[in-house]
Design a protein around this motif. Structure first.
Motif: not given
Length: 315
Positions: A45-47, A94-95, A117-119
């Motif tokens: 769920d990275g952005w 992730s939410v 993971s944010r990527l």
């Protein structure tokens, strides 16, 4: 709670990275309670779409070795259906994980660890071997090592306290005909459909051994009265495997076979498949569940908390 990355917890691995590419900015770690038996991860769920990391793409296939070369300058051939790179995100997973974590904390009195993971998945897929996940980009590789490094350290903390469980949270959009929640224990679809599976092939191997001493057989643990599937089913979800949907092939609609995913790299690497007392479960949720995390997260968290209290109780 805001995510923390503590110098004491992680070694400084980012030497040579610019501040913009500091690996610490690519992973969120939400610490758990000292006595929790639970870790959750959300790898897809990275952005962040960093320009310095090329988009992941299909690898070259070597038919002689049945292997993939994930280098962007690979000299082999691209074969349809081989070495594909999935790049779509599991939006809002992730939410949903945060909402479930909150409810588990409220009901068990212990807050699980959470690693996100944010990527964006087009840049890094932590649920793969590193060559496939990062495709030889040094920044992506550092982020990958950070993500799994945090998991390793959390697992070491959990292992010191006895049996524990790792929930890997995912989502799908490609087979809405089934529209169900899929619980993966590393049991292949064909084995579930044939009613022919064993604890030794699953990421619940350690739990299965403990449950057997309590008179609980593995079938019941996977899809019967003692299963996580039954508890989620009781929260009014369609879920496989469960007492209502024990096998993927019972989920056919409009002539389409029921779809199912047994779990990926994280489930196999960090579960009890080969050793240890930490079990792993991958859960795939349809998009409509993730879009209403505020409503469905507490319901799912309630089912998970009940299962945790039964099989991973406080000492």
């Amino acid at each position: 709670m805001r995510p923390l990355i503590l110098a004491l917890f992680l070694p400084a691995l980012a030497v040579g990275c610019s501040s913009r590419e500091n690996y610490l900015s690519f992973v969120d770690y939400f610490p758990g309670s000292p006595d929790t038996k639970v870790i959750l991860t959300a790898p897809h769920d990275g952005w962040i779409r960093l320009e310095s990391i090329p988009d992941r793409r299909q690898g070259c296939y070597d038919s002689s070795t049945n292997a993939c070369d994930w280098r962007h300058d690979c000299s082999g051939v691209h074969v349809e259906g081989k070495c594909n790179a999935v790049t779509n995100s599991d939006l809002h997973s992730s939410v949903l994980a945060k909402e479930m974590r909150k409810t588990i904390s409220e009901l068990t009195g212990e807050t699980p660890h959470l690693v996100v993971s944010r990527l964006h998945r087009s840049k890094l897929d932590p649920n793969r071997f590193m060559d496939d996940a990062a495709q030889y980009n040094s920044v992506a590789e550092r982020a990958y090592k950070t993500f799994h490094g945090i998991i390793k350290r959390v697992h070491n903390i959990l292992a010191a306290k006895g049996p524990a469980v790792h929930f890997d949270i995912h989502g799908y959009v490609t087979h809405a005909a089934d529209n169900w929640t899929e619980i993966g224990y590393n049991i292949r679809t064909e084995r579930l459909n044939a009613n022919n599976f064993t604890a030794e092939e699953s990421s619940l191997r350690a739990l299965a051994a403990r449950a057997e001493t309590r008179g609980i057989d593995f079938d019941s643990l996977v899809r019967g009265e003692d299963s996580l599937g039954r508890l989620i089913q009781e929260e009014e979800f369609r879920v496989v495997p469960s007492p209502e949907y024990p096998r993927p092939d019972v989920g056919k609609e409009e002539g389409r076979p029921g779809k199912y995913f047994r779990g990926g790299y994280i489930t196999r690497k960090w579960g009890s498949l080969e050793k240890g007392e930490i079990d792993a479960v991958q859960i795939e949720f349809p998009q409509w569940v993730r879009d209403r995390s505020d409503y469905y997260g507490p319901k799912l968290g309630r089912a998970m908390a009940t299962w945790i209290q039964k099989f991973y109780p406080d000492d």
